[in-house]
Design an enzyme around this catalytic site. Structure first.
Site, mmCIF file in Angstrom:
data_model
loop_
_atom_site.group_PDB
_atom_site.id
_atom_site.type_symbol
_atom_site.label_atom_id
_atom_site.label_comp_id
_atom_site.label_asym_id
_atom_site.label_seq_id
_atom_site.Cartn_x
_atom_site.Cartn_y
_atom_site.Cartn_z
ATOM 1 N N ALA A 1 0.847 -1.188 0.000
ATOM 2 C CA ALA A 1 0.000 0.000 0.000
ATOM 3 C C ALA A 1 0.888 1.245 0.000
ATOM 4 C CB ALA A 1 -0.918 -0.004 1.212
ATOM 5 N N GLY B 1 0.292 -5.054 0.854
ATOM 6 C CA GLY B 1 -0.927 -5.075 0.075
ATOM 7 C C GLY B 1 -0.795 -5.845 -1.227
ATOM 8 N N GLU C 1 4.294 -5.292 7.469
ATOM 9 C CA GLU C 1 3.585 -4.184 8.110
ATOM 10 C C GLU C 1 4.068 -3.891 9.525
ATOM 11 O OE1 GLU C 1 0.774 -5.666 4.903
ATOM 12 O OE2 GLU C 1 2.179 -6.550 6.331
ATOM 13 N N GLU D 1 -1.261 -9.413 -0.304
ATOM 14 C CA GLU D 1 -2.686 -9.599 -0.009
ATOM 15 C C GLU D 1 -3.514 -9.650 -1.292
ATOM 16 O OE1 GLU D 1 -3.175 -7.475 4.297
ATOM 17 O OE2 GLU D 1 -2.362 -6.268 2.679
#
Length: 257
Positions: free
Chosen positions: A66, A111, A134, A114
């Site tokens: 992200a 992300g 993260e 994911e």
């Protein structure tokens, strides 16, 4: 250029989506997620869709995570809204009725990992790097990593990855079941062409039924899941696809799906 590029690999319903922010290593921000969701909404209504391939632009990164620049000043409520947007978009990808394949080149972190986990399977080039880092940023995975990762690789390995933040190479990702295949980066495009040919040669409704049986059955007890499979199996015999496929087999010819 758009943040997400959509292209047909061929004329038989195989579509490729490319996250197109190579200068930012294809990091996911609100604009990328909005563009991706818009494409997915269109694909949901595509009557002849056979498969979706998703990748990142350039050779350095599938999706590096992200967008931290966008995230770092968010309030808790803004972070919740951002995660909700990502979860909604990724769920649309996951629930497409056709096979969805991640083509992973380079960084596949946070992300990005994911996003790949929401695909039915993943193919990695030998330069791919995976991880959920993260915790190194003082947060936890927020786009489904703590839930889809243990379902893919088991809880012990998932906790290892999400609590250490360590990165793994493509071969370790293959060993733990995170990806299905690893190949030289130069061969990834030829694999795409071969995969498209293979998928379009199968019965489109039976492929959709097989995916539905696996996905819907995973969250049911075995007896209920087997009953679902039986119903979907029987439904195949209501259409022309089964008749054509079995007739072609008996007549020793290729089926015309």
């Amino acid at each position: 250029m758009s943040d997400v590029v959509i292209e047909k690999v061929d004329n038989d319903g195989v579509v490729r989506l490319t996250i197109n922010r190579p200068k930012a290593l294809n990091a996911l921000n609100s604009e990328v997620l909005s563009a991706l969701e818009a494409h997915l909404v269109e694909l949901e209504a595509h009557p002849n869709l056979r498969a979706v391939l998703i990748t990142g632009a350039g050779e350095k990164s599938f999706v590096a995570g992200a967008d931290i620049t966008e995230m770092r000043a968010k309030t808790p409520e803004e972070a919740r809204a951002f995660a909700s947007q990502a979860l909604r978009t990724i769920k649309r990808l996951e629930t497409l009725p056709v096979p969805v394949v991640a083509l992973v080149n380079g960084f596949c972190l946070g992300g990005g990992c994911e996003l790949a986990l929401a695909c039915d399977w993943a193919v990695a080039s030998d330069n791919a790097v995976f991880g959920q880092p993260e915790v190194l940023l003082g947060v936890i995975p927020g786009f489904g990593g703590t839930q889809r990762l243990p379902r893919r690789v088991g809880p012990a390995m998932a906790i290892d990855l999400v609590t250490t933040g360590r990165k793994i190479d493509a071969h370790e990702a293959l060993r733990i079941g995170l990806v299905n295949r690893v190949m030289p980066q130069a061969e990834l495009e030829s694999y795409v062409e071969e995969l498209a040919k293979q998928l379009k040669g199968n019965g489109p409704q039976s492929v959709r039924g097989a995916k539905q049986a696996v996905h819907d059955g995973m969250d049911q007890d075995l007896d209920s899941a087997l009953a679902l499979e039986t119903s979907l199996f029987a439904f195949c015999f209501a259409g022309q696809e089964q008749k054509e496929g079995m007739s072609a087999f008996v007549e020793k010819r290729k089926p015309n799906f």
